[in-house]
Each structure stands twice: as C-alpha cells, then as structure tokens.
Motif scaffolding. Structure first.
Motif, PDB file in Angstrom:
ATOM      1  N   SER A   3       0.832  -1.194   0.000  1.00 51.51           N
ATOM      2  CA  SER A   3       0.000   0.000   0.000  1.00 51.51           C
ATOM      3  C   SER A   3       0.873   1.253   0.000  1.00 51.51           C
ATOM      4  CB  SER A   3      -0.911   0.008   1.217  1.00 51.51           C
ATOM      5  OG  SER A   3      -0.154   0.171   2.399  1.00 51.51           O
ATOM      6  N   GLU A   4       0.325   2.346  -0.513  1.00 48.88           N
ATOM      7  CA  GLU A   4       1.097   3.585  -0.624  1.00 48.88           C
ATOM      8  C   GLU A   4       1.578   4.071   0.734  1.00 48.88           C
ATOM      9  OE1 GLU A   4       0.490   8.128  -2.370  1.00 48.88           O
ATOM     10  OE2 GLU A   4      -0.824   6.495  -3.045  1.00 48.88           O
ATOM     11  N   GLN A   5       0.711   4.009   1.742  1.00 54.74           N
ATOM     12  CA  GLN A   5       1.100   4.473   3.082  1.00 54.74           C
ATOM     13  C   GLN A   5       2.220   3.602   3.647  1.00 54.74           C
ATOM     14  OE1 GLN A   5      -2.110   4.688   5.881  1.00 54.74           O
ATOM     15  NE2 GLN A   5      -0.779   5.133   7.637  1.00 54.74           N
ATOM     16  N   THR A   9       6.301   4.406   4.653  1.00 51.15           N
ATOM     17  CA  THR A   9       6.869   4.092   5.966  1.00 51.15           C
ATOM     18  C   THR A   9       8.055   3.150   5.838  1.00 51.15           C
ATOM     19  OG1 THR A   9       4.709   4.375   7.002  1.00 51.15           O
ATOM     20  CG2 THR A   9       6.360   3.123   8.239  1.00 51.15           C
ATOM     21  N   VAL A  10       7.920   2.127   4.997  1.00 50.91           N
ATOM     22  CA  VAL A  10       9.020   1.181   4.811  1.00 50.91           C
ATOM     23  C   VAL A  10      10.224   1.880   4.206  1.00 50.91           C
ATOM     24  CG1 VAL A  10       9.764  -0.858   3.517  1.00 50.91           C
ATOM     25  CG2 VAL A  10       7.543  -0.848   4.680  1.00 50.91           C
ATOM     26  N   ARG A  11       9.986   2.755   3.234  1.00 56.52           N
ATOM     27  CA  ARG A  11      11.078   3.490   2.607  1.00 56.52           C
ATOM     28  C   ARG A  11      11.829   4.325   3.651  1.00 56.52           C
ATOM     29  NH1 ARG A  11       8.221   5.703  -0.796  1.00 56.52           N
ATOM     30  NH2 ARG A  11       8.488   4.216  -2.511  1.00 56.52           N
ATOM     31  N   ALA A  12      11.089   4.939   4.555  1.00 57.63           N
ATOM     32  CA  ALA A  12      11.704   5.803   5.563  1.00 57.63           C
ATOM     33  C   ALA A  12      12.451   5.006   6.626  1.00 57.63           C
ATOM     34  CB  ALA A  12      10.632   6.667   6.228  1.00 57.63           C
ATOM     35  N   THR A  13      11.960   3.810   6.933  1.00 49.41           N
ATOM     36  CA  THR A  13      12.553   3.026   8.028  1.00 49.41           C
ATOM     37  C   THR A  13      13.493   1.938   7.546  1.00 49.41           C
ATOM     38  OG1 THR A  13      10.601   1.581   8.033  1.00 49.41           O
ATOM     39  CG2 THR A  13      10.614   3.437   9.572  1.00 49.41           C
ATOM     40  N   HIS A  68      13.003  -4.240  -2.868  1.00 46.82           N
ATOM     41  CA  HIS A  68      12.334  -4.397  -4.155  1.00 46.82           C
ATOM     42  C   HIS A  68      10.934  -3.791  -4.129  1.00 46.82           C
ATOM     43  CE1 HIS A  68      11.900  -6.485  -8.079  1.00 46.82           C
ATOM     44  NE2 HIS A  68      10.617  -6.393  -7.780  1.00 46.82           N
ATOM     45  N   LEU A  69      10.218  -3.990  -3.028  1.00 44.47           N
ATOM     46  CA  LEU A  69       8.855  -3.463  -2.938  1.00 44.47           C
ATOM     47  C   LEU A  69       8.815  -1.948  -3.074  1.00 44.47           C
ATOM     48  CD1 LEU A  69       7.172  -5.558  -0.084  1.00 44.47           C
ATOM     49  CD2 LEU A  69       6.791  -5.743  -2.545  1.00 44.47           C
ATOM     50  N   VAL A  70       9.768  -1.271  -2.467  1.00 37.34           N
ATOM     51  CA  VAL A  70       9.718   0.195  -2.507  1.00 37.34           C
ATOM     52  C   VAL A  70      10.374   0.751  -3.773  1.00 37.34           C
ATOM     53  CG1 VAL A  70       9.611   0.406  -0.004  1.00 37.34           C
ATOM     54  CG2 VAL A  70      11.837   0.438  -1.118  1.00 37.34           C
ATOM     55  N   GLN A  71      11.307  -0.007  -4.370  1.00 34.83           N
ATOM     56  CA  GLN A  71      11.966   0.494  -5.579  1.00 34.83           C
ATOM     57  C   GLN A  71      11.219   0.114  -6.856  1.00 34.83           C
ATOM     58  OE1 GLN A  71      16.038  -0.851  -5.478  1.00 34.83           O
ATOM     59  NE2 GLN A  71      16.647   0.679  -3.963  1.00 34.83           N
ATOM     60  N   VAL A 128       4.684  -5.997   4.744  1.00 34.80           N
ATOM     61  CA  VAL A 128       5.799  -6.557   3.976  1.00 34.80           C
ATOM     62  C   VAL A 128       5.918  -8.059   4.233  1.00 34.80           C
ATOM     63  CG1 VAL A 128       8.323  -6.608   3.756  1.00 34.80           C
ATOM     64  CG2 VAL A 128       7.125  -4.412   3.880  1.00 34.80           C
ATOM     65  N   TYR A 129       5.879  -8.433   5.521  1.00 32.19           N
ATOM     66  CA  TYR A 129       6.046  -9.841   5.864  1.00 32.19           C
ATOM     67  C   TYR A 129       4.983 -10.700   5.205  1.00 32.19           C
ATOM     68  CZ  TYR A 129       6.293 -14.229   8.332  1.00 32.19           C
ATOM     69  OH  TYR A 129       6.381 -15.579   8.612  1.00 32.19           O
TER      70      TYR A 129
END
Length: 397
Positions: A3-5, A9-13, A68-71, A128-129
C-alpha cells in the motif's frame, strides 16, 4: 502490491531496519528455538545456525524483498521468491510455519528497535512480511501439487561409489518398491537422516544421474569445519555410516536451476568442486535430447584427483556434437588441462549464450563478471547455491 502508506513508511525506516537486521535475526532465531526446539532439531540446519550463515541469508532475503517493494512497486521479485520456495518445499515447510515465524520475528524487531517501532511502523512491516509469506505459501502450494507429495519417502541405498577421497555417490531406489518420478536436470532432493543424538537433520543434494533412470543418484562431499564452523553433520554421517542396504528419506525433486528452452541456443555450464553435480545431470539430459547447439563446459577443482564425476562429466560432453571442455586445476594439471583458477579469457563464448553456474560464491562471482564482460546478458546467467543463499544476502547488503 505494498500500500502507498506502508511503502512510504518502509522506505523511511528501511535504513534503520537494514542496519539492525543482523541483530534482529539473531534475536529471532534465539526466541524461535527456545519456544520450538524441535524446529532446530528436525528442520533447520544446525551447522548453518552455528556458523551464522542461515541468519545472514534470512536477513538478506528480508532486506532484498523490502527494497524491491519500494523500488519496484509494480513488480514482484518472482525469481527470488521462486528460489526460496523451492528450498522451502524440499524441506517440507508448511503454511502453519509462517505465523510462528511472524510471532518471533516481530517480537525480535520490537526488542531491537524499541520505541522506534510505532504502530504505523509495525503495520507497514507486517504488510511486507505477509506479502512475502503469502506469495511463498502460494508458490509452495503449487510446487507440492506438481510433485504429488509433501512427505519424504524412504529410499534404500543400492550402491555407494567412492568418487574421490572426499566425495561419495549414493544410488537409491524406493524402499516401498513404488514408481520413480522423473526430474528436471539441475534439481536437488532433500535427504533426511537420523543422527546419533536422535536429531533428524535435512540437507539438499543435487541429483547427478540421468533423469530417466529408475534410481536416484546424488553425490556428497564430506564437509570439514572451517574458520570455527563445525564439520558437516549430515555429510560426515553419510560418509561414515551409510552403506548399501541402509535407508534414508528423500523429498521429491525441487530447484529452479533447470535447463530452459535450449533449442538452437548455445550453453555454458560452469562449475567448481562439488558444484559439478547438477552440471553432469544437465549434460546427460542434453545428450539424451540430441542438443545440437554449442555447449561450453568449464570446471575448476583443486586437482584431477579431486574432480568428482570426471568420467561422467567428460563422457556426456563427448556425446554432444559441438561441445568444448575446459578444465582448470590448482595443482597437478594434466596435458590438455590448465593450471590455476577458472579463467575465461581464452574460452570462446558464443553470442546468445545462456550460462549455468554452480560452485563456491567467489567462483560464481568471478565467472559471472567474466561472462558479462564477454557480452552475456545478466538475465541469461543462472546459478545454484548449496545451502543458504549468501549471494542474495550480500547483494542485499
């Protein structure tokens, strides 16, 4: 799709989680095995746990998947997921293992990162998990359906062949007398043995015979401890204790390092050490199928005496109409072979070549680099790793 939200968050952390992932996996395994000691005894490789290799592989796969998910949010990393799923299926990993892993992994994340794990952060990494877990569950379900079984079957050793001082080949038939399913050249089976302490440890070995045979054949190198790591429990048990007439349990064949659509396509099969085993099976399959395109066979070993399955390796290559064989030995090289590590500088690589690699990581990295320098597309270079995929882990790191 993340999801976008959660992606934000994942990108930031991700940097913080990535920096702590080694400690997180250390805590995770400690918690998991304290709560479920039978998993260490009968499912996880105790040697890889002791050496830390499994921890590195888990950390690398999580970091690689999240990255991979965020890129590449529009793509699923199917190649990585498929490789992991084949390993899991050969071990008998079941859907109900994933909630257990989730419980102890997220407890470890909370322990290590503390107050940084806000409800928002926890929810994002939970997503993610489960994206990764559910994808693996679906792939593993399909693999189990294709193989027709999730159980390991008893097989009787009918012959043991001493290939070298440290490699033995085991030929087996079903103890129940039932039929033998075919396999794709390059695949492996999980072999389960009962050790003296009662543990039922599992290891994966490539099938090294021809796929049409009515017996299974795999070759085992005796693993000696190195750098403080213990000797290989299962390999040493097989060498010391298993003879003709003994029974071990095998999974159905799994693995994604298999020959693709090779019609009229040049191939390069490069191996080092015990990595020769899937290559022998591939050569047997190519010879049986009447492959006409060029095949380049490359192998490196410590010496000719250490080259397991050499007779089969060269014999199957000789059955191909357009094959060249390049052997490299660190010592005692014979006429027609070369001294030193594998070096492709003087090895011709035809345009459009598809390459398959198996051996120690430094060997595969070096060969991959040389192949790319010779114009082979990265997507056409495939590899197999024995044990945890530390290549993936190091690429992620």
């Amino acid at each position: 799709m993340l999801s976008e939200q959660s992606a934000s968050t994942v990108r930031a952390t991700l940097p913080a989680v990535g920096a702590a992932i080694g400690e997180i996996t250390e805590r995770f395994y400690a918690r998991l095995f304290a709560a479920r000691p039978e998993l260490l005894r009968d499912l996880f490789n105790r040697g890889n746990q002791a050496s830390g290799a499994q921890k590195q592989a888990l950390a690398g796969s999580i970091a690689a998947f999240a990255t991979h998910l965020v890129q590449h949010p529009e793509q699923r990393p199917d190649a990585m997921l498929g490789r992991i799923a084949h390993k899991h299926a050969s071990l008998g990993v079941a859907p109900d293992h994933y909630p257990i892993v989730h419980e102890h992994l997220f407890a470890a994340i909370a322990e290590v990162l503390g107050e940084a794990v806000t409800p928002e952060v926890a929810a994002a990494w939970d997503e993610v998990y489960w994206l990764m877990a559910n994808a693996l569950i679906a792939i593993e379900k399909r693999l189990y359906e294709e193989s027709g079984s999730t159980e390991r079957r008893p097989w009787e050793v009918v012959e043991r062949i001493e290939e070298t001082a440290d490699v033995a080949t085991f030929r087996l038939r079903p103890a129940d007398g039932g039929p033998v399913r075919g396999f794709r050249a390059g695949q492996y089976v999980s072999v389960q043995v009962e050790l003296p302490d009662g543990a039922r440890q599992i290891r994966q070995y490539s099938l090294s015979g021809a796929s049409e045979e009515t017996v299974r054949q795999f070759s085992v190198k005796r693993v000696a401890g190195d750098g403080g790591a213990p000797d290989g429990e299962v390999s040493n048990h097989l060498h010391a204790r298993v003879r003709a007439g003994d029974v071990v349990h095998l999974s159905e064949p799994y693995g994604d390092l298999v020959l693709g659509d090779t019609e009229d396509r040049p191939l390069l099969l490069a191996s080092a050490g015990i990595g020769v085993t899937p290559m022998v099976a591939m050569l047997a399959a190519l010879a049986a199928d009447g492959h006409q395109a060029p095949v380049t066979v490359v192998h490196g070993d410590r010496s000719p005496a250490d080259h397991a399955l050499r007779t089969d390796h060269e014999a199957y290559a000789a059955k191909l109409p357009d094959a060249s064989v390049h052997l490299f030995y660190e010592r005692d090289a014979e006429p027609g072979t070369r001294t030193g590590l594998v070096d492709l500088a003087d090895v011709g690589v035809a345009p459009g070549t598809r390459a398959y690699l198996c051996g120690p990581l430094p060997f595969m990295r070096a060969v991959r680099t040389q192949l790319i320098d010779k114009g082979v597309a990265p997507a056409d270079i495939h590899y197999e790793v024995f044990g945890p995929d530390l290549w993936l882990a190091r690429q992620a790191g």
